[in-house]
Design a protein around this motif. Structure first.
Motif: not given
Length: 335
Positions: A35-39, A53-55, A69-71
């Motif tokens: 999650g840290a990397l995708l953020t 989409y990845n998040l 839902r947000i991402a």
């Protein structure tokens, strides 16, 4: 192409490196690190739908549906093509998990599915229903996986119609949320479901709606298949279910479970482990003589889904119809 004043471009090497590392971590179950990397990747390329989409995909794996839902909404807002993108499918799953029916309906339509006309209510579940027929669902795919039959209520939910084994922790009548990509198929001649067909096997994501109906294990003495069938019919007429686990349960390796496997009703699909001749399964075949019905043993292990106040009367009524060929013992609630 410009979106919000920014020029769309290919993602940077840093974005690609962070994203690749994140998915390697996801494969290892390290969701927080991923999650840290995708953020970070989304901060680097906020104009790419793929970033969001990845998040959204990561949050789906974590069952964090509000964040999914947000991402997902950010991802679809940046799409180049309006119809058919997987971003919409994942958003539909998140919306279904949250019972956000207007958004679920919008997502399925944007994906390309034709939804029936709504009921006119603002939040009624019926507005998001899309019956899609029968399917199989793999319960607890990361644990002691079990494939059961069910009825698809919409693109993301299946109502379980088989009686799951107690090890699955699931009950008859429960509704499970499932992923969109099938992992395997079941080939049936249609003795129960009607008409020869191939049915997809979807992986369960999580329990969506529990069932109040307990599962019972009972040992039957049934002289012939017709005696067993009579109990299953009697349970169905009462609005519940009985299932002969002695004949309906087969142990499959992962490779076979995720391939096209025949059911036990005479389908001609080939068992991947069967190196014998047609009609004479090899010693590694999952189509055993017992499963194929060539040999009948009167003692059967049966699962029953019925309320506690009904199950004994159901069994006693079954015996009373033919006491010379039927008996039961050792009734136990198992789930």
């Amino acid at each position: 192409m410009k979106i919000f004043g920014r020029v769309r471009h290919r993602p940077s090497p840093t974005w690609r490196q962070a994203t690749d590392q994140a998915f390697s971590l996801i494969d290892d179950g390290r969701y927080d690190d991923a999650g840290a990397l995708l953020t970070r990747a989304a901060d680097l390329e906020p104009w790419l739908s793929e970033s969001w989409y990845n998040l959204a995909l990561l949050h789906k794996f974590r069952h964090d549906w509000a964040q999914a839902r947000i991402a997902g909404l950010r991802a679809v807002a940046l799409l180049d093509r309006p119809v058919g993108a997987p971003d919409w499918w994942n958003l539909g799953i998140a919306a279904t998990a949250l019972q956000d029916w207007p958004l679920a309906r919008r997502a399925w339509q944007a994906y390309g599915l034709r939804m029936p006309a709504g009921t006119g209510t603002r939040s009624g579940e019926e507005s998001a229903r899309l019956p899609l027929g029968s399917a199989a669902v793999r319960l607890s795919p990361e644990g002691e996986a079990e494939v059961v039959w069910g009825r698809r209520l919409d693109p993301a939910r299946v109502e379980v119609l088989s009686i799951p084994l107690p090890s699955s922790g699931r009950r008859w009548g429960e509704v499970v949320l499932h992923d969109g990509v099938p992992h395997g198929e079941r080939d049936t001649a249609g003795a129960v479901l009607g008409g020869g067909a191939v049915y997809p096997v979807f992986d369960e994501i999580e329990l969506w709606a529990p069932s109040p109906v307990p599962t019972w294990l009972v040992l039957l003495e049934a002289d012939a298949p017709a005696d067993r069938d009579a109990l299953e019919r009697l349970a169905a007429e009462a609005g519940y279910a009985a299932e002969d686990w002695s004949s309906s349960v087969r142990l499959l390796c992962r490779t076979c479970s995720e391939s096209r496997m025949p059911t036990d009703d005479g389908s001609a699909a080939r068992d991947p482990h069967d190196h014998g001749e047609p009609g004479h399964p090899g010693h590694l075949s999952h189509l055993s003589e017992h499963a194929s019905g060539a040999h009948w043993s009167p003692e059967r292990e049966c699962g029953i889904a019925a309320p506690a106040g009904l199950v004994r009367g159901l069994l006693d009524g079954w015996v009373a119809d033919s006491p010379s060929t039927r008996a039961w013992r050792d009734l136990e609630e198992v789930c």
